[in-house]
Design an enzyme around this catalytic site. Structure first.
Site, PDB file in Angstrom:
ATOM      1  N   VAL A   1       0.857  -1.179   0.000  1.00 29.27           N
ATOM      2  CA  VAL A   1       0.000   0.000   0.000  1.00 29.27           C
ATOM      3  C   VAL A   1       0.896   1.232   0.000  1.00 29.27           C
ATOM      4  O   VAL A   1       1.814   1.343   0.812  1.00 29.27           O
ATOM      5  CB  VAL A   1      -0.934   0.024   1.234  1.00 29.27           C
ATOM      6  CG1 VAL A   1      -1.822   1.259   1.218  1.00 29.27           C
ATOM      7  CG2 VAL A   1      -1.766  -1.251   1.314  1.00 29.27           C
ATOM      8  N   GLU A   2       0.628   2.128  -0.910  1.00 28.60           N
ATOM      9  CA  GLU A   2       1.350   3.399  -1.002  1.00 28.60           C
ATOM     10  C   GLU A   2       0.343   4.505  -0.720  1.00 28.60           C
ATOM     11  O   GLU A   2      -0.723   4.545  -1.325  1.00 28.60           O
ATOM     12  CB  GLU A   2       1.931   3.555  -2.408  1.00 28.60           C
ATOM     13  CG  GLU A   2       2.637   4.857  -2.665  1.00 28.60           C
ATOM     14  CD  GLU A   2       3.123   4.988  -4.108  1.00 28.60           C
ATOM     15  OE1 GLU A   2       3.658   6.056  -4.446  1.00 28.60           O
ATOM     16  OE2 GLU A   2       2.964   4.026  -4.905  1.00 28.60           O
ATOM     17  N   VAL A   3       0.651   5.364   0.241  1.00 24.43           N
ATOM     18  CA  VAL A   3      -0.170   6.559   0.466  1.00 24.43           C
ATOM     19  C   VAL A   3       0.673   7.761   0.110  1.00 24.43           C
ATOM     20  O   VAL A   3       1.875   7.804   0.395  1.00 24.43           O
ATOM     21  CB  VAL A   3      -0.729   6.676   1.905  1.00 24.43           C
ATOM     22  CG1 VAL A   3      -1.742   5.587   2.191  1.00 24.43           C
ATOM     23  CG2 VAL A   3       0.370   6.680   2.930  1.00 24.43           C
TER      24      VAL A   3
END
Length: 168
Positions: free
Chosen positions: A157-159
């Protein structure tokens, strides 16, 4: 004739000529040109729907919603987007050819006024290990600063937040 012609001309010229020919043919014959406006939803295959739904709600603030004829399906709602959750070996049809927990890699843009530094502190408070970041990346519409971490199924997951928020 076309085959003979192709063999006597450079391949780069042929590529350009082919593109021009195809473009002209589309205009003349009205060939359908698809246009995608936006992504509506994605599907994550997970080991445990309840565990994943609770994690995304707690860590990323997504809203857990039930849907389907008997509310038997679970999704994560955020803004105008949705992530449907399918439990491994109990997926809904149709499904991906090889639905596998931990095979996703996606980027989420933080909602204003959430900042990347606030998200980093939140992840640390939630005891979610950050694998990388903050680090500059290239997003769909411009430069972004990103944090990378994993969900319970080890999806990456990349935010991110835009580096120039006024341009978004």
């Amino acid at each position: 004739y076309w085959i003979l012609f192709e063999s006597t001309v450079s391949s780069s010229w042929i590529s350009s000529a082919s593109l021009m020919f195809c473009s002209a043919a589309r205009r003349l014959f009205g060939t359908y040109q698809p246009a995608v406006a936006r992504l509506d939803h994605i599907v994550l295959t997970v080991k445990n729907v309840t565990t994943s739904a609770q994690w995304y709600e707690r860590v990323l603030g997504m809203q857990v919603v039930k849907f389907g004829p008997n509310n038997e399906r679970i999704a994560l709602q955020f803004g105008n987007n949705k992530i449907n959750l399918h439990e491994h070996c109990n997926e809904f049809e149709p499904k991906a050819a090889r639905p596998t927990p931990g095979s996703a890699d996606f980027c989420l843009i933080l909602a204003s006024p959430t900042t990347l530094s606030a998200m980093q502190k939140h992840l640390q408070a939630m005891q979610v290990p950050i694998e990388q970041g903050p680090i500059q990346r290239t997003g769909a519409v411009g430069p972004i600063m990103s944090l990378y971490f994993r969900d319970p199924d080890h999806n990456l997951v990349e935010v991110s937040e835009p580096i120039t928020p006024n341009n978004w």
